[in-house]
Enzyme design. Structure first.
Site, short mmCIF file in Angstrom:
data_model
loop_
_atom_site.label_atom_id
_atom_site.label_comp_id
_atom_site.label_asym_id
_atom_site.label_seq_id
_atom_site.Cartn_x
_atom_site.Cartn_y
_atom_site.Cartn_z
N GLU A 66 -7.13 5.19 7.45
CA GLU A 66 -6.86 6.59 7.06
C GLU A 66 -8.06 7.18 6.34
OE1 GLU A 66 -3.12 5.79 5.12
OE2 GLU A 66 -2.26 5.33 7.08
N ASN A 97 0.87 -1.17 0.00
CA ASN A 97 0.00 0.00 0.00
C ASN A 97 0.91 1.23 0.00
OD1 ASN A 97 -1.86 2.01 0.44
ND2 ASN A 97 -2.39 1.39 2.53
N GLY A 124 2.68 -0.98 4.39
CA GLY A 124 2.65 0.44 4.02
C GLY A 124 4.05 0.96 3.79
N GLY A 125 4.58 1.67 4.77
CA GLY A 125 5.88 2.33 4.67
C GLY A 125 6.98 1.48 4.05
N GLU A 174 -5.94 -4.55 10.67
CA GLU A 174 -4.94 -3.49 10.83
C GLU A 174 -5.28 -2.67 12.07
OE1 GLU A 174 -2.69 -2.42 7.03
OE2 GLU A 174 -4.47 -1.18 7.10
N SER A 211 2.95 -1.61 10.59
CA SER A 211 4.40 -1.61 10.87
C SER A 211 5.08 -2.93 10.54
CB SER A 211 4.65 -1.20 12.33
OG SER A 211 4.23 0.13 12.55
N LYS A 222 0.08 4.23 -0.44
CA LYS A 222 -0.62 5.43 0.06
C LYS A 222 -0.38 6.60 -0.90
CE LYS A 222 -0.32 3.45 4.61
NZ LYS A 222 -0.35 3.63 6.05
N GLY A 281 2.01 2.67 10.85
CA GLY A 281 2.97 3.76 10.70
C GLY A 281 3.63 4.20 12.00
N HIS A 332 -9.79 1.50 4.64
CA HIS A 332 -8.54 1.72 5.37
C HIS A 332 -8.78 2.75 6.48
CE1 HIS A 332 -4.46 2.90 6.28
NE2 HIS A 332 -4.07 1.77 5.72
P1 PGA Z 1 2.48 0.68 7.69
O1 PGA Z 1 1.03 0.83 7.02
O2 PGA Z 1 3.07 -0.61 7.19
O3 PGA Z 1 3.25 1.89 7.23
O4 PGA Z 1 2.26 0.64 9.16
C1 PGA Z 1 0.19 -0.27 6.84
C2 PGA Z 1 -1.11 0.17 6.22
O5 PGA Z 1 -1.58 1.26 6.52
O6 PGA Z 1 -1.69 -0.55 5.39
#
Ligand code: PGA
Length: 245
Positions: A91, A8, A228-229, A161, A207, A10, A167, A89
């Site tokens: 966010e 992802n 994500g990151g 999640e 994470s 983002k 994050g 998600h």
């Molecule tokens: P992250 O994000 O790996 O940066 O924690 C995961 C996500 O939001 O899908």
């Protein structure tokens, strides 16, 4: 069953050049991968530029077409050979006020467009501390899947999640993840049946990095990961993919 490793991106990266660079590096690294299925979910604009790996979108609108300025629909995504779509998600729930009802409409239209939804659920820090996790997951899943048939739910992937793990570098422990996965299977059992509860794909996100990824796949009973990151670094992402093998 092959582990599903989903990137992802983002709202990243900021140029098409960088997007192509990350994608090409992942594609190169993926050549030797046999035990995992990779899905890349970039911003919409980059979808037509990236070829050679399975693609997913990060959002979808709840109608197919019409006077809805700024929206992108499922039939459009399908026309661009997109196979997956992230829905609900945290966010989007937080910054764009997406409710369980909106998410339910998006899940339905994604299914009707023949896209595979990645349906995100998870509790916030306050909800976890207030021992509300079960209640929150039950509400998100029950409302999100409202009036979706057994036949159609089969194609949905649930992403657990926990919002406090996204994050933050504070990934959810393997034990806690396992208990949430079991809880989600129990909710699916209550809403549908045993077979679906056993077979629906459930992945973890929050994470994830190459140091903790293997543990989830081996010991937490997940069918994959939503990254994500760490997915913006091709080398790190490929390490995660390989740890799932
Ligand atoms: P992250 O994000 O790996 O940066 O924690 C995961 C996500 O939001 O899908």
């Amino acid at each position: 069953m092959k582990a599903l490793i989903i990137a992802n991106w983002k709202c990243n990266p900021t140029t098409q050049k960088e997007a192509k660079e990350i994608f090409d590096a992942v594609k190169k690294g993926a050549r030797t991968v046999k035990d995992a299925e990779i899905v890349i979910c970039p911003p919409f604009l980059y979808l037509p530029l990236l070829k050679g790996l399975t693609l997913g979108a990060q959002n979808i609108f709840w109608e197919d077409k019409g006077a809805f300025t700024g929206e992108i629909s499922g039939v459009m995504l399908k026309d661009f050979k997109v196979e997956y779509v992230i829905i609900g998600h945290s966010e989007r729930r937080k910054y764009f006020n997406e409710t369980d009802q909106v998410i339910n409409k998006k899940l339905k239209i994604a299914i009707s467009a023949n896209l595979k939804p990645i349906f995100c659920v998870g509790e916030t820090l306050e909800e976890m501390q207030g021992e509300k996790k079960s209640e929150v997951l039950e509400r998100q899943i029950t409302e999100g899947l409202k009036n979706i048939s057994r036949e159609n739910v089969k194609n949905i992937i649930i992403a657990y999640e926990p919002v406090w793990a996204i994050g933050t570098g504070q990934n959810c422990s393997v034990d806690q993840t396992m208990s949430s996965i079991l809880l989600i299977r129990k909710i699916i059992f209550k809403l549908y049946n045993r077979e679906l509860a056993d077979n629906i794909k459930i992945i973890y996100g929050g994470s994830v990095n190459s140091k903790n990824s293997g543990e989830y796949i081996k010991n937490a009973g997940v069918n994959g990961l939503l990254v994500g990151g760490a997915s913006l670094n091709a080398e790190e992402f490929i390490k995660i993919v390989k740890s799932a093998g």
